[in-house]
Structure formats: C-alpha cells, structure tokens
Scaffold this motif. Sequence first.
Motif, PDB file in Angstrom:
ATOM      1  N   ALA A  50      29.967  13.845  53.184  1.00  0.00           N
ATOM      2  CA  ALA A  50      31.034  13.368  52.297  1.00  0.00           C
ATOM      3  C   ALA A  50      32.068  14.459  52.131  1.00  0.00           C
ATOM      4  N   ALA A  51      33.329  14.114  52.199  1.00  0.00           N
ATOM      5  CA  ALA A  51      34.394  15.091  52.006  1.00  0.00           C
ATOM      6  C   ALA A  51      34.355  15.594  50.581  1.00  0.00           C
ATOM      7  N   ALA A  52      34.668  16.875  50.434  1.00  0.00           N
ATOM      8  CA  ALA A  52      34.671  17.455  49.093  1.00  0.00           C
ATOM      9  C   ALA A  52      35.671  16.743  48.197  1.00  0.00           C
ATOM     10  N   GLY A  53      36.758  16.277  48.779  1.00  0.00           N
ATOM     11  CA  GLY A  53      37.735  15.543  47.985  1.00  0.00           C
ATOM     12  C   GLY A  53      37.150  14.283  47.386  1.00  0.00           C
ATOM     13  N   ASP A  54      36.286  13.608  48.137  1.00  0.00           N
ATOM     14  CA  ASP A  54      35.629  12.411  47.619  1.00  0.00           C
ATOM     15  C   ASP A  54      34.710  12.759  46.454  1.00  0.00           C
ATOM     16  N   LEU A  55      34.002  13.901  46.588  1.00  0.00           N
ATOM     17  CA  LEU A  55      33.118  14.334  45.512  1.00  0.00           C
ATOM     18  C   LEU A  55      33.923  14.633  44.250  1.00  0.00           C
ATOM     19  N   LEU A  56      35.058  15.289  44.427  1.00  0.00           N
ATOM     20  CA  LEU A  56      35.905  15.594  43.282  1.00  0.00           C
ATOM     21  C   LEU A  56      36.432  14.322  42.623  1.00  0.00           C
ATOM     22  N   GLN A  57      36.779  13.351  43.457  1.00  0.00           N
ATOM     23  CA  GLN A  57      37.272  12.085  42.910  1.00  0.00           C
ATOM     24  C   GLN A  57      36.190  11.379  42.109  1.00  0.00           C
ATOM     25  N   MET A  58      34.962  11.392  42.629  1.00  0.00           N
ATOM     26  CA  MET A  58      33.855  10.780  41.898  1.00  0.00           C
ATOM     27  C   MET A  58      33.572  11.520  40.601  1.00  0.00           C
ATOM     28  N   LEU A  59      33.652  12.854  40.638  1.00  0.00           N
ATOM     29  CA  LEU A  59      33.451  13.638  39.429  1.00  0.00           C
ATOM     30  C   LEU A  59      34.497  13.291  38.381  1.00  0.00           C
ATOM     31  N   ALA A  60      35.742  13.152  38.820  1.00  0.00           N
ATOM     32  CA  ALA A  60      36.821  12.861  37.885  1.00  0.00           C
ATOM     33  C   ALA A  60      36.617  11.512  37.202  1.00  0.00           C
ATOM     34  N   GLN A  61      35.977  10.586  37.907  1.00  0.00           N
ATOM     35  CA  GLN A  61      35.741   9.260  37.339  1.00  0.00           C
ATOM     36  C   GLN A  61      34.595   9.290  36.333  1.00  0.00           C
ATOM     37  N   SER A  62      33.451   9.843  36.757  1.00  0.00           N
ATOM     38  CA  SER A  62      32.291   9.925  35.877  1.00  0.00           C
ATOM     39  C   SER A  62      31.186  10.721  36.560  1.00  0.00           C
ATOM     40  N   VAL A  63      30.499  11.546  35.781  1.00  0.00           N
ATOM     41  CA  VAL A  63      29.346  12.276  36.318  1.00  0.00           C
ATOM     42  C   VAL A  63      28.266  11.293  36.755  1.00  0.00           C
ATOM     43  N   ASP A  64      28.238  10.121  36.140  1.00  0.00           N
ATOM     44  CA  ASP A  64      27.240   9.117  36.498  1.00  0.00           C
ATOM     45  C   ASP A  64      27.395   8.647  37.941  1.00  0.00           C
ATOM     46  N   ASN A  65      28.577   8.855  38.512  1.00  0.00           N
ATOM     47  CA  ASN A  65      28.807   8.469  39.907  1.00  0.00           C
ATOM     48  C   ASN A  65      28.132   9.421  40.886  1.00  0.00           C
ATOM     49  N   ILE A  66      27.705  10.580  40.405  1.00  0.00           N
ATOM     50  CA  ILE A  66      27.119  11.605  41.271  1.00  0.00           C
ATOM     51  C   ILE A  66      25.609  11.444  41.293  1.00  0.00           C
ATOM     52  N   ALA A 170      31.038  20.086  33.367  1.00  0.00           N
ATOM     53  CA  ALA A 170      32.189  20.976  33.261  1.00  0.00           C
ATOM     54  C   ALA A 170      33.161  20.752  34.418  1.00  0.00           C
ATOM     55  N   LEU A 171      32.619  20.567  35.624  1.00  0.00           N
ATOM     56  CA  LEU A 171      33.469  20.283  36.778  1.00  0.00           C
ATOM     57  C   LEU A 171      34.211  18.963  36.602  1.00  0.00           C
ATOM     58  N   ALA A 172      33.516  17.976  36.047  1.00  0.00           N
ATOM     59  CA  ALA A 172      34.146  16.674  35.830  1.00  0.00           C
ATOM     60  C   ALA A 172      35.319  16.796  34.872  1.00  0.00           C
ATOM     61  N   ALA A 173      35.135  17.587  33.818  1.00  0.00           N
ATOM     62  CA  ALA A 173      36.222  17.776  32.856  1.00  0.00           C
ATOM     63  C   ALA A 173      37.413  18.460  33.521  1.00  0.00           C
ATOM     64  N   LYS A 174      37.146  19.443  34.376  1.00  0.00           N
ATOM     65  CA  LYS A 174      38.225  20.142  35.074  1.00  0.00           C
ATOM     66  C   LYS A 174      38.903  19.212  36.077  1.00  0.00           C
ATOM     67  N   ALA A 175      38.098  18.403  36.769  1.00  0.00           N
ATOM     68  CA  ALA A 175      38.680  17.480  37.746  1.00  0.00           C
ATOM     69  C   ALA A 175      39.568  16.454  37.050  1.00  0.00           C
ATOM     70  N   ARG A 176      39.130  15.961  35.894  1.00  0.00           N
ATOM     71  CA  ARG A 176      39.933  14.975  35.160  1.00  0.00           C
ATOM     72  C   ARG A 176      41.230  15.582  34.644  1.00  0.00           C
ATOM     73  N   SER A 177      41.192  16.875  34.338  1.00  0.00           N
ATOM     74  CA  SER A 177      42.389  17.529  33.807  1.00  0.00           C
ATOM     75  C   SER A 177      43.407  17.838  34.893  1.00  0.00           C
ATOM     76  N   GLY A 178      43.003  17.648  36.155  1.00  0.00           N
ATOM     77  CA  GLY A 178      43.906  17.921  37.261  1.00  0.00           C
ATOM     78  C   GLY A 178      43.978  19.374  37.641  1.00  0.00           C
ATOM     79  N   ILE A 179      43.040  20.181  37.131  1.00  0.00           N
ATOM     80  CA  ILE A 179      43.110  21.611  37.403  1.00  0.00           C
ATOM     81  C   ILE A 179      42.929  21.920  38.884  1.00  0.00           C
ATOM     82  N   ALA A 180      42.174  21.060  39.590  1.00  0.00           N
ATOM     83  CA  ALA A 180      41.981  21.297  41.024  1.00  0.00           C
ATOM     84  C   ALA A 180      43.318  21.232  41.757  1.00  0.00           C
ATOM     85  N   THR A 181      44.126  20.251  41.389  1.00  0.00           N
ATOM     86  CA  THR A 181      45.436  20.121  42.028  1.00  0.00           C
ATOM     87  C   THR A 181      46.331  21.294  41.649  1.00  0.00           C
TER      88      THR A 181
END
Length: 299
Positions: A50-66, A170-181
């Motif tokens: 799985a591409a890391a970008g896909d993992l980040l997208q799933m994290l941003a949606q919900s940790v339950d997706n992981i 914590a990663l999910a919160a950062k991903a949702r905040s757009g910090i990765a971008t």
Amino acid sequence: MKPLQRLLAAALLAGLAGTAQAQFGDLLRQLPIPGAGNILNTPAAPGGAAAAGDLLQMLAQSVDNIDEPREIEIGRQLAAVLLGSKPLHSDANLQRYVNRLGRWLSLQSERPHLPWTFGVLDDAGFNAFAAPGGYIFVTKGLVDRVDEAELAGILAHEITHVTARHHLKALAAKARSGIATQLIASQVRSNIVGNAISAQMLALGRDLYTSGLDRADEHDADRQGVTLAARAGFDPYGLPSVLQQLRTAAPDNPLFTLTLSTHPPAQQRLEVLEAAMGNRLDALSGKPSVPIATRLRAR
C-alpha cells in the motif's frame, strides 16, 4: 543525512542478512506475519504494497480504518525514521538481552501476538521510542543509567503506547490537520521498502518524535506500564525510580533534553502515578536491584 536506502540496509542488516552479523538473530528477524515477507518487502496488506499516501489518507479519516497489518506497516516506516537517525548499537549480547526482556514483557500485554521487536540505539542520550505494531527502541545512554527493573518499567511504558495505539492516534490528528502537506508536498519513495515509505510519512514521523505524544497518553502509559511490569514479575517501582532520575536532571543537559521536552514534567508524572498506585503494589516491591551488567555477564 545519508540516503534512506543505505541507512536502512546498514541498520537492519543485523536481523535480516545471512552474514556474520546474523548473530543479532532474534533482534530484528521478524516474527512471521501471515502471507508477509521480511521487513524490506512486506506488503502493508494482502494484495500488494500500500502506498504511504493511502495510509495517510486512511489515518486522516479514522484510526479505525487502520487494521493490524497496516498498523505494522506504519510502524515499520516509523522505525525507519528512528534507525535513520541513530544506528543500532554493535553489542550483540546487549541487543539479545533487551530483546528478550522486551518480548517477555510484551507477552503479558493485551497484544502479545504482535511482531514485537526491541533494539538499542547507539546514542548517549536518555531516550526510549515506540512505533505502531510493536517496534521499540531504547538508547545505550538510557541502558547505562538504569537497572533491570527500571528498564522493564520503561519498556512496559513503551509497550503500552503500542497496545493503546497512541502513536496512530497522534499521526491521525496530524494527518487531519494537514501537517503532512505543510511539511512536504511531494512523495519520494524508496525501493528498499517496497516503495512504501514516502517523504510525507517520514516528515510526519520526525515531527511526531520531536513534539511528543499527548500528556494524557503519557500518563496512561505510566499507569498501565507499572501494572504490566508488575505482572511480568518486576518491581513496580522501577518506572517511578526512573522518573526520580528525570526529576533531578538539569533541563539544559543535552542527554535529557529530548525526553524532558516530549513528556510531561517528571514531578507531575510521579504525582499522577502515586495517586493511581497508592499502596496497592507495595507487596510486590522491595526486590533486590539487578544491574544490567550482571545479566550480560551471565550470558
């Protein structure tokens, strides 16, 4: 910084390659994941990498997706961040000891089936790190300053971060905040991990380990870590003893800077632990201190 491929190859060689360095054996040689290969080419989930970008997208949606395979894959990517910062220490006997101690503690945890992996980083600082899926590292500087019960308390604290999925949250919160971008706009993948590590994930990982987890998560890991260490047969006051060391450490001491800056004040942690423990674990305390050097000489 050296290229990620060279860093990973050098750092993980001990546990994966069939060379003279295979003496590290059980350090980073993986407990098998059904249908998976080794750490360098394992898919994040059935059906391919799985591409890391896909993992980040799933994290941003919900940790339950992981799910668990993806959690382990994220952990491997974050372990690459840690190993890219400091190499593993060259003492094979020490690596085996810490790995066996950590795995014994992990067997008493809520998630004993994870591919738990423990290692000692060649760094003089007083630090410990965990990554999702069961990857835990302590520094040589920390090991040199604690006894066995104290090390068990530290490892139990880090194990709790994994079992409670604190880093994922914590990663999910950062991903949702757009910090990765904000950190980096484009993805740069490395073949060494099956094209699964992206610059975004690396940037998020570095940011996570320099900013630390939520204070509530740290207090939770302290409380559960004490219980886990006691369940595994160690003095429950090992972790509070470590916190006493941190309480007296000078804030400007570079060996303690990262730990002190990424955790709640040691005095506050001690007070929260004292309120949680009371005298309920006193009957399990008072065991003789066992220097780690004594354990290493016995091997």
